[in-house]
Write a protein that holds these residues in place. Structure first.
Motif, PDB file in Angstrom:
ATOM      1  N   VAL A  55       2.284   4.670   4.777  1.00  0.00           N
ATOM      2  CA  VAL A  55       2.969   3.900   5.830  1.00  0.00           C
ATOM      3  C   VAL A  55       3.891   2.874   5.177  1.00  0.00           C
ATOM      4  CG1 VAL A  55       2.681   2.241   7.724  1.00  0.00           C
ATOM      5  CG2 VAL A  55       1.091   4.161   7.504  1.00  0.00           C
ATOM      6  N   ILE A 104       4.617   3.047  17.028  1.00  0.00           N
ATOM      7  CA  ILE A 104       5.590   2.116  16.441  1.00  0.00           C
ATOM      8  C   ILE A 104       6.990   2.699  16.561  1.00  0.00           C
ATOM      9  CG2 ILE A 104       6.370   0.972  14.325  1.00  0.00           C
ATOM     10  CD1 ILE A 104       3.533   0.768  13.400  1.00  0.00           C
ATOM     11  N   ALA A 121       6.607  -8.703  15.700  1.00  0.00           N
ATOM     12  CA  ALA A 121       5.627  -7.726  16.209  1.00  0.00           C
ATOM     13  C   ALA A 121       5.664  -6.408  15.432  1.00  0.00           C
ATOM     14  CB  ALA A 121       5.869  -7.471  17.696  1.00  0.00           C
ATOM     15  N   LEU A 173      -1.763  -1.302  19.974  1.00  0.00           N
ATOM     16  CA  LEU A 173      -1.765  -0.102  19.139  1.00  0.00           C
ATOM     17  C   LEU A 173      -3.153   0.530  19.087  1.00  0.00           C
ATOM     18  CD1 LEU A 173       0.497  -1.264  16.175  1.00  0.00           C
ATOM     19  CD2 LEU A 173       1.057   0.479  17.876  1.00  0.00           C
ATOM     20  N   ARG A 174      -4.181  -0.322  18.936  1.00  0.00           N
ATOM     21  CA  ARG A 174      -5.530   0.244  18.873  1.00  0.00           C
ATOM     22  C   ARG A 174      -5.897   0.923  20.191  1.00  0.00           C
ATOM     23  NH1 ARG A 174      -9.614  -3.738  15.537  1.00  0.00           N
ATOM     24  NH2 ARG A 174      -8.085  -4.584  14.084  1.00  0.00           N
ATOM     25  N   VAL A 188      -0.144  -7.214  19.631  1.00  0.00           N
ATOM     26  CA  VAL A 188       0.422  -5.919  19.244  1.00  0.00           C
ATOM     27  C   VAL A 188      -0.643  -5.039  18.573  1.00  0.00           C
ATOM     28  CG1 VAL A 188       1.321  -6.698  16.986  1.00  0.00           C
ATOM     29  CG2 VAL A 188       2.403  -4.774  18.157  1.00  0.00           C
ATOM     30  N   GLU A 189      -1.589  -5.676  17.888  1.00  0.00           N
ATOM     31  CA  GLU A 189      -2.702  -4.920  17.299  1.00  0.00           C
ATOM     32  C   GLU A 189      -3.565  -4.305  18.407  1.00  0.00           C
ATOM     33  OE1 GLU A 189      -3.571  -7.476  13.237  1.00  0.00           O
ATOM     34  OE2 GLU A 189      -4.521  -8.141  15.090  1.00  0.00           O
ATOM     35  N   MET A 213      -1.030   5.672  16.385  1.00  0.00           N
ATOM     36  CA  MET A 213      -0.506   4.315  16.177  1.00  0.00           C
ATOM     37  C   MET A 213       0.832   4.370  15.422  1.00  0.00           C
ATOM     38  SD  MET A 213      -4.081   2.351  15.204  1.00  0.00           S
ATOM     39  CE  MET A 213      -3.420   0.720  14.936  1.00  0.00           C
ATOM     40  N   VAL A 214       0.874   5.226  14.398  1.00  0.00           N
ATOM     41  CA  VAL A 214       2.135   5.408  13.666  1.00  0.00           C
ATOM     42  C   VAL A 214       3.226   5.834  14.650  1.00  0.00           C
ATOM     43  CG1 VAL A 214       3.346   6.793  11.927  1.00  0.00           C
ATOM     44  CG2 VAL A 214       0.999   6.044  11.487  1.00  0.00           C
ATOM     45  N   GLN A 246      -5.796  -0.178   9.758  1.00  0.00           N
ATOM     46  CA  GLN A 246      -6.687   0.705  10.517  1.00  0.00           C
ATOM     47  C   GLN A 246      -6.956   2.005   9.753  1.00  0.00           C
ATOM     48  OE1 GLN A 246      -8.435   0.172  13.530  1.00  0.00           O
ATOM     49  NE2 GLN A 246      -7.904  -1.856  12.791  1.00  0.00           N
ATOM     50  N   ILE A 297       4.025  -6.853  11.983  1.00  0.00           N
ATOM     51  CA  ILE A 297       2.562  -6.886  12.142  1.00  0.00           C
ATOM     52  C   ILE A 297       2.050  -5.475  12.436  1.00  0.00           C
ATOM     53  CG2 ILE A 297       0.648  -7.747  13.559  1.00  0.00           C
ATOM     54  CD1 ILE A 297       2.366 -10.289  14.086  1.00  0.00           C
ATOM     55  N   ALA A 298       2.784  -4.750  13.278  1.00  0.00           N
ATOM     56  CA  ALA A 298       2.350  -3.408  13.691  1.00  0.00           C
ATOM     57  C   ALA A 298       2.206  -2.472  12.488  1.00  0.00           C
ATOM     58  CB  ALA A 298       3.337  -2.819  14.702  1.00  0.00           C
ATOM     59  N   PHE A 299       3.187  -2.468  11.600  1.00  0.00           N
ATOM     60  CA  PHE A 299       3.081  -1.605  10.418  1.00  0.00           C
ATOM     61  C   PHE A 299       1.862  -1.991   9.568  1.00  0.00           C
ATOM     62  CE2 PHE A 299       7.646  -0.343  11.008  1.00  0.00           C
ATOM     63  CZ  PHE A 299       7.440   1.025  10.938  1.00  0.00           C
ATOM     64  N   GLU A 337      -0.849  -3.427  10.616  1.00  0.00           N
ATOM     65  CA  GLU A 337      -2.075  -3.119  11.346  1.00  0.00           C
ATOM     66  C   GLU A 337      -2.409  -1.627  11.264  1.00  0.00           C
ATOM     67  OE1 GLU A 337      -4.525  -4.559  12.448  1.00  0.00           O
ATOM     68  OE2 GLU A 337      -5.413  -3.415  14.101  1.00  0.00           O
ATOM     69  N   VAL A 338      -1.401  -0.779  11.376  1.00  0.00           N
ATOM     70  CA  VAL A 338      -1.651   0.660  11.246  1.00  0.00           C
ATOM     71  C   VAL A 338      -2.209   0.961   9.857  1.00  0.00           C
ATOM     72  CG1 VAL A 338      -0.584   2.939  11.167  1.00  0.00           C
ATOM     73  CG2 VAL A 338       0.085   1.334  12.938  1.00  0.00           C
TER      74      VAL A 338
END
Lengths: 360, 360
Positions: B213, A216, B173, A251-252, A247-248, A212-213, B184, B176-178, B180-181
């Motif tokens: 992160v 991005i 997006a 990534l998942r 976007v979640e 996921m990192v 997770q 949010i992505a950062f 979310e990672v």
């Protein structure tokens, strides 16, 4: 069709350890080697790639189907294309998930550290095994670009030209930082178990976060925003820790998918190889380090939206190549998909690379 | 000195759930409230901040000691400064690690979701409790900036001015992505145990990765490169998975340190609140959403090297405020330390904010 090359002598590695035979290098070839053996192009893959660069009329998907094939830049009617899986990977070549001939168990962390230079050494043995004295070109993107630059530095007399795409001559602090966070996600997963997970459950949660990192950094900010924005997976905001934003979900999904196809230890080894890579290593300047490659013809390509390997790093390399008097072309392709552009872009990249190869 | 405000009535939250009393809001104040109660400034903290904005001649460290104090922008000789810990945090205010009065155990995931708006509702009750009808200013950076924008939108008649620093009116997006990672990484840590870890071992490995992160996004690329480059922790490259590069050491240290001071569930709740925050929510345009705040005086500040909250988002907000006819000042401070600049920069930020407040 995948073929296997077996190195049957010990390989002395940059880490001062020895990898003992049999050492396997999985590879594929497309097109035909001409009688003078002057039309061979080595394709070097990126971090999670394999030897399968081209689908070649099979059901599989090649990672560079956009570039390889009849009448494409890497024209299979004209060139003999070779792509091998790097040492340390998990797609057929020897790596931490391979069987250690000494123990008949997977190497795990007993696999010695491999560097970009070691990958190139193995590729060189393969090229020699195929009876090729000099490659027409070595081409690669991202980690593949690092390999082709290493070819130019260590074996300039074996590469007529080099095409390095979306890459850098060495990682800076931010690039190391992203890799390190990804590695820590794997290492901190208790299932990783110091690398000994092959007969147990895999460290899939850590590996998913690591991927996921990566994802991005592979997309551009604009393309991510255009693709997902603040779009929800349902028609209104749900207050919970499951997936709310698209976007979640993306990534998942990408993270989970990756755990089904890649070995966690290979991920650790290869990201380390990338971080250790420094074309300038042992020399006061980049120019000194690559002065040996002044007779190699270079094409350096960056993408405008690639923030993982920004064009400044490519330009620094181009300046160094110019100052040693090498024949170097540089193109910054205006394309919106971030680092992944090198795997996606088709028309302009094809045109530029095809043209370059015509005059090598 | 930390004080405690207790909300003794149920709080209806944006998620449609109710938080039952006693609800605790930890807060600190500095300086003196004047007799007309017209010199009060509310300071809103960022994701992992607390009510302790100023050291106030004590041993503790305030997160905004650079801005608060005698003769500084937030002059404690002139203003009455209030800072409260947000709802959902773990520094005294009610959050997932607090005791649920119904069960006498930590709430864990039974704590209802809180939004930026809910945080502001709790702050409003505190302000009213202090007998203040209208704040001279609400000021905050990052998540604190979101709170002050929410103040302007929901209670424009209660804020004479608003200073929003290094923030955005809503996440895109990538932002949010950062988050979310990072989430997770926590959620995938088996010790997280669906949030029930308070009497067991903490999900420290996941939380450390989450913080790593974050730290990449808090620094600027240039400052990270200048600070660490490819510097090693020893005199040569060591081939192993322990710390090789200084930037790795920094990230691991920051990650580990964070696990000793912050609650994993609070981290999840607050990053969600940030992602849910959308100043435009329920309105066709940002201008429509904030038209109610046209009589509030605004100062919007961004930092040139902040790539987490880039200046384009601040400019969009400034344009919207200008088009509704609000009195808005905008400054993009040329400072190299990335998003963290708002906590570090002193001279120019002090000057700009001090000047702004003088004429509110």
């Amino acid at each position: 069709m995948e073929k296997m090359f077996t190195i049957d002598k010990p390989l002395e590695l940059e880490c001062k350890k020895t990898l003992y035979p049999p050492i396997y290098i999985a590879y594929e070839t497309y097109g035909k080697l001409n009688t003078n053996k002057t039309n061979a192009i080595l394709v070097c893959h990126a971090l999670t790639g394999s030897a399968c660069a081209y689908s070649d009329n099979t059901d599989k998907k090649g990672f560079w189907d956009t570039l390889i094939g009849p009448n494409k830049a890497l024209d299979t009617n004209k060139y003999f294309i070779i792509c091998s899986n790097v040492l340390g990977s998990c797609y057929g070549s020897s790596g931490p998930s391979s069987t250690n001939p000494k123990t008949n168990k997977p190497y795990a962390l007993d696999f010695p550290f491999v560097t970009i230079k070691d990958m190139v050494e193995a590729q060189k043995l393969l090229i020699e095994h195929l009876g090729i004295e000099k490659l027409l070109c070595a081409i690669g993107g991202s980690m593949g670009g690092m390999q082709v630059l290493q070819w130019a530095r260590n074996y300039p007399y074996m590469v007529k030209s080099v095409v390095a795409i979306a890459t850098t001559y060495r990682h800076n602090a931010v690039q190391i930082a992203f890799n390190e966070v990804a590695r820590q996600a794997v290492i901190n997963d208790p299932e990783w178990n110091n690398g000994n997970y092959y007969s147990k459950s895999l460290p899939k949660y850590g590996l998913a976060v690591a991927r996921m990192v990566g994802h991005i950094t592979y997309l551009s900010k604009d393309s991510m925003q255009k693709k997902f924005g603040r779009n929800l997976v349902s028609d209104k905001v749900e207050f919970n820790f499951s997936v709310n934003f698209q976007v979640e979900s993306y990534l998942r999904y990408k993270g989970e998918q990756f755990t089904q196809r890649f070995d966690a230890n290979s991920f650790l080894y290869l990201t380390k190889a990338i971080d250790y890579f420094d074309l300038q290593q042992g020399y006061p300047t980049l120019e000194d380090a690559i002065s040996c490659a002044k007779d190699v013809k270079f094409l350096i390509v960056s993408f405008s939206s690639d923030w993982l390997y920004p064009k400044e790093q490519s330009k620094r390399l181009v300046n160094a190549l110019e100052s040693i008097g090498a024949n170097v072309s540089y193109r910054n392709i205006n394309y919106e998909y971030g680092h992944d552009s090198f795997l996606l872009e088709s028309a302009e990249q094809n045109f530029i690379i095809g043209n370059f190869l015509r005059f090598v």
